[in-house]
Design a protein around this motif. Structure first.
Motif, PDB file in Angstrom:
ATOM      1  N   ARG A  23     -25.579  14.170   1.912  1.00 24.39           N
ATOM      2  CA  ARG A  23     -24.614  13.518   2.806  1.00 24.39           C
ATOM      3  C   ARG A  23     -23.181  13.788   2.348  1.00 24.39           C
ATOM      4  O   ARG A  23     -22.293  14.053   3.155  1.00 24.39           O
ATOM      5  CB  ARG A  23     -24.893  12.017   2.860  1.00 24.39           C
ATOM      6  N   THR A  24     -22.962  13.733   1.050  1.00 23.58           N
ATOM      7  CA  THR A  24     -21.636  14.009   0.499  1.00 23.58           C
ATOM      8  C   THR A  24     -21.196  15.431   0.826  1.00 23.58           C
ATOM      9  O   THR A  24     -20.065  15.658   1.267  1.00 23.58           O
ATOM     10  CB  THR A  24     -21.622  13.787  -1.029  1.00 23.58           C
ATOM     11  N   GLU A  26     -22.274  17.319   3.257  1.00 25.99           N
ATOM     12  CA  GLU A  26     -22.069  17.419   4.699  1.00 25.99           C
ATOM     13  C   GLU A  26     -20.684  16.915   5.091  1.00 25.99           C
ATOM     14  O   GLU A  26     -20.014  17.506   5.933  1.00 25.99           O
ATOM     15  CB  GLU A  26     -23.152  16.648   5.450  1.00 25.99           C
ATOM     16  N   LYS A  27     -20.246  15.824   4.477  1.00 25.82           N
ATOM     17  CA  LYS A  27     -18.907  15.277   4.754  1.00 25.82           C
ATOM     18  C   LYS A  27     -17.823  16.265   4.300  1.00 25.82           C
ATOM     19  O   LYS A  27     -16.827  16.458   4.984  1.00 25.82           O
ATOM     20  CB  LYS A  27     -18.716  13.935   4.055  1.00 25.82           C
ATOM     21  N   GLU A  29     -18.121  19.539   4.044  1.00 30.30           N
ATOM     22  CA  GLU A  29     -18.155  20.679   4.954  1.00 30.30           C
ATOM     23  C   GLU A  29     -17.533  20.327   6.300  1.00 30.30           C
ATOM     24  O   GLU A  29     -16.830  21.145   6.897  1.00 30.30           O
ATOM     25  CB  GLU A  29     -19.587  21.180   5.117  1.00 30.30           C
ATOM     26  N   ALA A  30     -17.747  19.105   6.775  1.00 29.59           N
ATOM     27  CA  ALA A  30     -17.148  18.669   8.036  1.00 29.59           C
ATOM     28  C   ALA A  30     -15.622  18.644   7.937  1.00 29.59           C
ATOM     29  O   ALA A  30     -14.926  18.863   8.934  1.00 29.59           O
ATOM     30  CB  ALA A  30     -17.676  17.295   8.422  1.00 29.59           C
ATOM     31  N   ALA A  31     -15.120  18.408   6.730  1.00 29.78           N
ATOM     32  CA  ALA A  31     -13.673  18.397   6.501  1.00 29.78           C
ATOM     33  C   ALA A  31     -13.131  19.796   6.227  1.00 29.78           C
ATOM     34  O   ALA A  31     -11.950  19.967   5.959  1.00 29.78           O
ATOM     35  CB  ALA A  31     -13.342  17.460   5.338  1.00 29.78           C
ATOM     36  N   GLY A  32     -14.021  20.797   6.273  1.00 27.67           N
ATOM     37  CA  GLY A  32     -13.577  22.168   6.037  1.00 27.67           C
ATOM     38  C   GLY A  32     -13.526  22.558   4.574  1.00 27.67           C
ATOM     39  O   GLY A  32     -12.917  23.554   4.212  1.00 27.67           O
TER      40      GLY A  32
END
Length: 122
Positions: A23-24, A26-27, A29-32
């Motif tokens: 989850r960490t 993924e967060k 990666e979502a922030a680039g």
């Protein structure tokens, strides 16, 4: 510079972070953002050199891709300023032009980048 092994870095991050690691990541990666291993990064200062007493030129409407001309006694280099270096390059250009300060720059010639710029009172 060789490309970092992102799969190995991700596996190491998952092992180091433990529970909730997926989850960490993924967060991030979502922030680039991406996780890399320090061993995959070039050593600090590798491939950089400092040029002293240069003429640094930028256009009046300077904007991305932040191209600047660095002129020494023996060469003229068209380089791009690292985004983090843009404020110091702009300040060095103005202080050199207005106050007559000497301009020094640190460049990464292989990458074609101005890493930072600063002035020295003449």
């Amino acid at each position: 510079m060789p490309r970092p092994d992102l799969e190995a870095a991700r596996a190491a991050a998952l092992a180091a972070l433990g529970r909730g690691a997926e989850r960490t990541l993924e967060k991030l990666e979502a922030a680039g953002l991406v996780v890399v291993r320090l061993a995959d990064l070039p050593t600090a200062g590798a491939g950089t050199r400092t040029l002293t007493d240069v003429e640094l030129e930028i256009p009046e409407d300077w904007r991305e891709p932040w191209t600047a001309l660095v002129i020494t006694d023996t060469e003229a280099l068209e380089l791009h300023a690292l985004l983090a270096a843009v404020p110091s390059v702009r300040e060095a250009v103005h202080l050199g032009r207005i106050m007559g300060h000497r301009v020094d720059v640190e460049i990464d010639e292989e990458e074609g980048l101005i890493m930072r710029a600063w002035t020295v009172e003449s």
